[in-house]
Design an enzyme around this catalytic site. Structure first.
Site, PDB file in Angstrom:
ATOM      1  N   ASP A 898       0.834  -1.199   0.000  1.00 41.53           N
ATOM      2  CA  ASP A 898       0.000   0.000   0.000  1.00 41.53           C
ATOM      3  C   ASP A 898       0.871   1.252   0.000  1.00 41.53           C
ATOM      4  O   ASP A 898       1.926   1.283   0.633  1.00 41.53           O
ATOM      5  CB  ASP A 898      -0.910  -0.002   1.228  1.00 41.53           C
ATOM      6  CG  ASP A 898      -2.159   0.848   1.025  1.00 41.53           C
ATOM      7  OD1 ASP A 898      -2.215   1.552  -0.001  1.00 41.53           O
ATOM      8  OD2 ASP A 898      -3.048   0.816   1.876  1.00 41.53           O
ATOM      9  N   LYS A 967      -6.220  10.811  10.815  1.00 37.29           N
ATOM     10  CA  LYS A 967      -5.817  10.101   9.593  1.00 37.29           C
ATOM     11  C   LYS A 967      -6.671  10.467   8.381  1.00 37.29           C
ATOM     12  O   LYS A 967      -6.145  10.796   7.313  1.00 37.29           O
ATOM     13  CB  LYS A 967      -5.877   8.588   9.823  1.00 37.29           C
ATOM     14  CG  LYS A 967      -5.500   7.797   8.565  1.00 37.29           C
ATOM     15  CD  LYS A 967      -5.567   6.293   8.764  1.00 37.29           C
ATOM     16  CE  LYS A 967      -5.262   5.586   7.438  1.00 37.29           C
ATOM     17  NZ  LYS A 967      -5.311   4.120   7.570  1.00 37.29           N
ATOM     18  N   ASP A1126      -3.955   2.933  -5.280  1.00 34.13           N
ATOM     19  CA  ASP A1126      -2.542   3.030  -4.903  1.00 34.13           C
ATOM     20  C   ASP A1126      -2.079   1.814  -4.095  1.00 34.13           C
ATOM     21  O   ASP A1126      -0.988   1.830  -3.517  1.00 34.13           O
ATOM     22  CB  ASP A1126      -2.294   4.309  -4.099  1.00 34.13           C
ATOM     23  CG  ASP A1126      -3.054   4.334  -2.783  1.00 34.13           C
ATOM     24  OD1 ASP A1126      -4.057   3.599  -2.667  1.00 34.13           O
ATOM     25  OD2 ASP A1126      -2.663   5.083  -1.875  1.00 34.13           O
TER      26      ASP A1126
END
Length: 1171
Positions: A898, A967, A1126
């Site tokens: 990741d 986050k 991604d």
């Protein structure tokens, strides 16, 4: 400005003729004057014409400066006399209603009885008002231009400007000036008429199609809206019939319309001559000579035209009549993508190891046949996982009852549809009204009814908006029509022949090839050029047609699907009641039409717990490798229409951009999509069985397995008779609880059905190998086409999927499996890879226990961030360590790598921001950096400083600032999240913290979002500067009236489809629908959306470019590679190789002058006309 003049001129024109295309039809019968009011009406018309004539003359003498975008063609209005002719353009305006115009003009010269002094005085007052308005406007304009108020100079300036405007008017062709609404509908009108004609032709109603075209052609105002493609539709019809007379007539009509025949026109003429026995060579030579004079080449006929059935052979026969040795050339030259990023990929193939599939040629061909049969059926019925439950007598009774009712409904709907079609067919079609009749004749009535019954089964208990339900029904009809059209055009046999040869490229028992799937397919298609084109005519129906057709079908369902009221309770009085109800509800202060099932139907469906689910065929994964994308219009499924670029329904800006591209510029993008689509998958059966067991029990919210509807909270109810016993506060509380529980029930039903679809599809495919065809959004981000079950889904669906191809773990594979497991737990974020591996080794007992006793053991896996993927990894590790030699263990498990806040990585690389690059792991480090923890730490420092200063909210937040709280905001700030959106994200996270005082949530989230943005600004100095530059550039571009466009480093053109919302009213029998259209390119750009979306969309396009480069180079290295944006997946054996390729391509991408090239493109695109 010019636009004002145009509107007023058109106002006069609209008095003489009905506008050619209008969304709201006027009923002229209401405007016919009665005899006693005739003279008065003539006087009123005369007065209005006087005013409008004066206004037009005033506007023509005004100083008119054209503003930035308006490209207006001017029409001279009559200078004197209401009966004066305006020349050629006036004839076009009047069309077939010239006589009406004359009558009104004659009447305009009379004052009539009752006019007298009042009429004269009224006219005088109007003229005075207009003269005063003209003086005021002239004065304002003089001030704006800095001209002194001197009559002589002003008059000179007026004369100069008028001379200039007259020059413009003389240079422009004398055509009708239309207002914005008509210009907007121009393309939509052509598409609507084209689809209508195609539908008529397909169902064999040639007379209706010809009549419509001729009607529009005869009416001059409507003729101007037609294009050559519409005439070509009828040319192809007459060519099939071999009618040279009709073809000749169509060419005459084309000439009358002022249009120029194109390749398709000449192709139809030659086809007709090829079908005509003993056709004179002189006639054929005349056509070929005319083509040459028009600058068209015979070779282009075979290269660019789309052929159906035997059209190509007929055209070739006609040409060979006069040129016996002619053969169309076959273009075998392969052009390659010009991007330097993929130069090595296409040129250096000596060491390429293109992967093969683990199937023989015969197996692939057999799989193709199965997939073709499924798509031809257009739907598939599978068993639900709920079928595994024991069947109770009540369930059996309800299933039998539902089956009988469906037969009754089916019969009633078939009869209703047949009757309504007869009525529609008998109605004389009006000149401009395109009825639904042809769209209702494309298939058997049974097929339409099957689509309606299918939608009934999928309707949630809370109902569905009429717009969504209508769109779903209309799209199903369109998909079925497209599939049947391909069969009708005889392309299925050709597709089968080419695919069977293409399979040699992928089969394990065939020779090695040094070409890519796209190249192989392109070559095979060139070699089998005879017969119909595979591309076909993918004409998307207008959104209004889709919705109108769907609304019509919904109306039939509401009116004709009924059930006895006592079917579940014999105590009730028997009467027929509708199964569906049309009602209204409010969503965001807007009234929305809703279709809701009757509680009787809902109860029957819930009690029956039926064992089958019916899906459209494209919902299922493919049983064979997808057709490779060879162009922007062809690829993915065998027959089901698929767009390369996903767009909002009706938006065509992206399609136009892609068509303008050279084929070679898209090759890298197409090849990466083909690579992703060619990855074979299979089901992780042991894990699927565990999920099904929990699903069929009571679900588990902790494990993201939704509970059944029986676990939903009960909705409180009370009788009106007992309302007196409740206080106002109790009633308010009951109402809140009712709304809350209804919302919860609706959410639970949606989640349950979504999980049911995914798990049932997985169970249906449990013994299969399958593929996911891919396409992309307008930014280039790739997605699997099947909507429900794919590897982009939730933790549950990702855990169920494994690679069909297995590879040995090798010396480092087991290590990567263990590291991957620790990553899935969410623990050890700040630990090195060695530290994570060491931690995995210390918990081997928990790993093995989870694998052996997932539901009855220690349940260690259930505490992971991604529990189901963690459990699947535990099982893989257990199988590997218990094998004789783990290095030779064949693993099918995908290991993920990741990105570390991928958006910030791109910004840091673009801005060469060293501090930011370090925090997102772009610079080597012994311990992986975690930007989220870094931001949380810096925010904590800010909080501590403010706390010492006595700030109350900073003191309250002590001990609550964690990585999890910040986050999401850190992750999304790079994609354009605002402070408002960031505050909502942080508020949601704080509410999840049990100990945090809820009364401080708003203040705390407001404080924290400011600190997060400040922290990011300090850590990523270049990021904010780049974002500001992109935002300001987009703002200026949108303000100038343009949408933002750019081209990715791989050559993919991108345009932002954000325009001001236009409302379009759609008349319906059941309800009028107000469609909010945000993608109309004729509308001005939405400046706010354009500027806010440009930075995140630009980064998304770079992210997708990097993924595509990685996919291509992994493919040439023989790796299995898939991505979730991604997050890159491959076998444990090849993780190191994939990581190397990933880093190399990131460096290669950002070694390009990306921002400089973007700047050059924007300057050339938007500033090239400036001095």
């Amino acid at each position: 400005p010019c636009l004002v003049r145009t509107v007023y001129i058109n106002s006069l024109n609209h008095l003489l003729t009905d506008p050619p295309w209008t969304s709201q039809r006027r009923h002229f019968s209401a405007l016919i004057p009665k005899k006693e009011h005739g003279k008065k009406r003539v006087w009123e018309q005369s007065q209005l014409l006087d005013v409008l004539e004066a206004r037009i003359q005033q506007l023509q003498s005004d100083i008119v400066l054209d503003v930035q975008h308006a490209k207006v063609q001017f029409v001279k209005a009559p200078k004197s006399g209401r009966g004066a002719s305006s020349g050629k353009s006036h004839k076009k305006i009047s069309g077939e209603r010239t006589e009406v115009g004359k009558t009104i003009s004659k009447g305009g010269g009379q004052t009539g009885k009752g006019g007298g002094k009042d009429a004269s005085a009224s006219k005088s007052r109007w003229m005075e008002k207009l003269i005063q308005e003209k003086k005021t406007k002239t004065k304002k304009l003089n001030l704006k231009l800095g001209i002194e108020d001197k009559p002589v100079k002003t008059h000179t300036m007026v004369e100069k400007l008028e001379r200039k405007l007259n020059q413009w008017a003389m240079s422009a062709s004398p055509v009708l000036v239309q207002d914005n609404s008509e210009a907007r509908m121009h393309e939509g009108v052509q598409l609507g008429v084209h689809c209508y004609l195609e539908a008529c032709v397909f169902c064999g109603d040639i007379d209706r199609a010809q009549r419509l075209l001729l009607t529009h052609h005869r009416m001059i105002s409507r003729r101007n809206l037609l294009n050559i493609g519409l005439y070509n539709v009828m040319m192809r019809v007459w060519a099939k019939k071999g009618s040279l007379n009709q073809i000749g007539r169509m060419f005459i009509l084309v000439e009358e319309a002022g249009l120029k025949p194109n390749l398709t026109s000449y192709c139809a003429a030659l086809e007709c001559m090829g079908r005509t026995p003993n056709c004179s060579p002189k006639v054929i030579n005349r056509v070929l000579r005319q083509m040459k004079e028009d600058g068209l080449c015979v070779e282009e006929l075979f290269r660019l035209c789309v052929f159906r059935q035997d059209e190509r052979d007929m055209v070739l026969r006609a040409i060979q009549t006069v040129e016996p040795d002619f053969q169309p050339s076959i273009n075998t030259v392969l052009h390659t993508c010009s991007s330097p990023l993929v130069k090595d990929f296409y040129t250096e193939r000596a060491d390429a190891k293109y992967p093969k599939l683990a199937f023989s040629l015969e197996e692939l061909r057999e799989r193709f046949s199965r997939q073709l049969s499924m798509e031809q059926a257009s739907t598939i019925t599978i068993h639900s996982v709920e079928a595994m439950k024991p069947v109770t007598p009540h369930m059996a009774k309800m299933r039998d009852l539902l089956a009988k009712q469906r037969i009754v409904w089916h019969k009633a709907l078939v009869g209703a549809l047949r009757e309504s079609n007869m009525i529609l067919a008998s109605i004389t079609p009006k000149a401009v009204r395109l009825s639904l009749y042809p769209y209702l004749c494309l298939m058997d009535q049974k097929d339409y009814v099957d689509i309606m019954i299918q939608s009934l089964s999928n309707l949630p208990p809370s109902g569905e908006s009429l717009h969504m339900l209508a769109k779903e029904l209309g799209n199903r009809v369109h998909n079925k029509f497209c599939i049947r059209m391909k069969s009708h055009n005889q392309m299925v046999d050709k597709l089968s022949h080419i695919y069977n040869e293409y399979a040699e490229l992928l089969a394990k028992d065939s020779k090695e090839f040094d070409v890519l799937p796209r190249e192989r397919w392109w070559k095979l298609e060139a070699e089998h050029s005879s017969g119909p084109s595979l591309l076909g005519d993918k004409t998307q129906w207008p959104h209004t047609v889709v919705v109108e057709l769907g609304t019509y079908l919904v109306d039939l369902m509401v009116k004709h699907m009924k059930v006895n009221s006592d079917i579940l309770n014999p105590a009730y009085e028997r009467k027929l009641i509708p199964v569906l109800y049309h009602m209204y509800t409010f969503r965001s202060n807007k009234q929305v039409g809703f279709i809701k099932p009757h509680p009787i139907l809902t109860q029957m469906q819930q009690d029956a717990m039926e064992t089958t689910l019916t899906f459209d065929s494209y919902v299922m994964p493919m049983l064979c490798p997808p057709v490779p994308w060879t162009s922007a219009k062809f690829g993915a499924y065998l027959l089901t229409p698929t767009m390369l670029m996903r767009t909002v329904v009706g938006a065509n800006q992206h399609e136009i951009l892609l068509e303008k591209c050279q084929d070679a510029d898209l090759h890298a993008v197409l090849d990466s999509l083909n690579q992703l689509g060619n990855v074979a998958w299979r089901i992780n059966q042991p894990l699927l069985d565990i999920i099904i067991s929990i699903f069929n029990d009571k679900g588990s919210e902790k494990l993201d397995v939704p509970p059944p509807n029986s676990e939903a909270p009960k909705i409180p109810r009370y009788n009106q008779q007992d309302s007196a016993t409740y206080s106002l506060a109790e009633k308010a509380h009951l109402k809140r609880e009712m709304v809350k529980n209804k919302k919860k029930c609706s959410e639970m039903h949606s989640l349950r059905m979504d999980a049911l679809y995914k798990v049932s599809i997985a169970n249906h495919m449990r013994d299969e190998v399958f593929w996911f065809p891919h396409n992309m959004d307008f930014r280039g981000r790739t997605y699997p086409c099947p909507p429900y079950f794919n590897h982009l889904g939730s933790d549950v669906t990702r855990a169920i999927l494994v690679f069909a191809e297995g590879k040995p773990l090798g010396p480092g594979g087991l290590k990567w499996l263990k590291i991957h497991l620790v990553n899935l737990t969410g623990l050890k974020k700040r630990s090195s890879l060695a530290g994570r591996l060491e931690y995995a080794n210390t918990i081997m007992d928990d790993i093995l226990d989870s694998a052996d006793n997932p539901l009855n053991g220690k349940k260690w896996w259930q505490n992971a961030d991604e529990p189901w993927q963690a459990l699947a990894c535990c099982m893989e590790i257990a199988n590997a360590v218990r094998s004789l030699d783990p290095t030779h263990f064949i693993s099918h498990f995908p290991v993920h790598q990741d990105g570390s806040c991928n958006g910030l990585q791109h910004y840091a690389a673009l801005g060469r921001d060293v501090i930011g690059a370090t925090s997102v792991n772009l610079i080597p480090s012994e311990v992986p950096q975690d930007v989220y923890s870094g931001v949380a730490q810096q925010v904590e420092e800010f909080r501590a400083r403010d706390s010492e200063k006595g700030l109350k909210i900073a003191q309250v937040l002590e001990g609550f600032i964690s990585r999890k709280v910040v986050k999401q905001t850190v992750m999304t700030v790079v994609y354009g999240v605002t402070r408002y959106g960031g505050r909502l994200q942080i508020e949601k996270r704080l509410k999840e913290v049990d100990d945090f005082p809820k009364e401080y949530v708003w203040d705390a989230s407001h404080y924290l979002v400011q600190q997060v943005f400040s922290s990011l600004k300090e850590m990523f100095t270049g990021t904010r500067e780049i974002q500001d530059w992109l935002t300001e550039s987009a703002r200026l571009i949108a303000k100038s009236g343009n949408t933002v466009e750019w081209v990715t480093p791989l050559g993919l053109p991108i345009i932002q489809p954000y325009h001001r919302t236009r409302t379009q009213m759609l008349k319906g029998t059941i309800q009028d629908l107000s469609l909010q259209i945000t993608h109309d390119s004729k509308q001005k750009p939405d400046t706010v959306k354009q500027k806010n979306a440009f930075p995140p969309n630009f980064i998304h396009s770079l992210d997708s470019t990097h993924m595509m480069l990685t996919a291509l180079y992994c493919y040439s290295a023989g790796l299995t590679f898939v991505s979730v944006h991604d997050c890159f997946w491959t076998h444990a054996l090849t993780v190191d190789t994939m990581n190397k390729v990933c880093r190399e391509q990131f460096v290669a991408l950002h070694s390009q002058p990306i921002l400089q090239e973007l700047s050059n493109f924007l300057l050339q695109k938007y500033c090239s006309g400036l001095s």
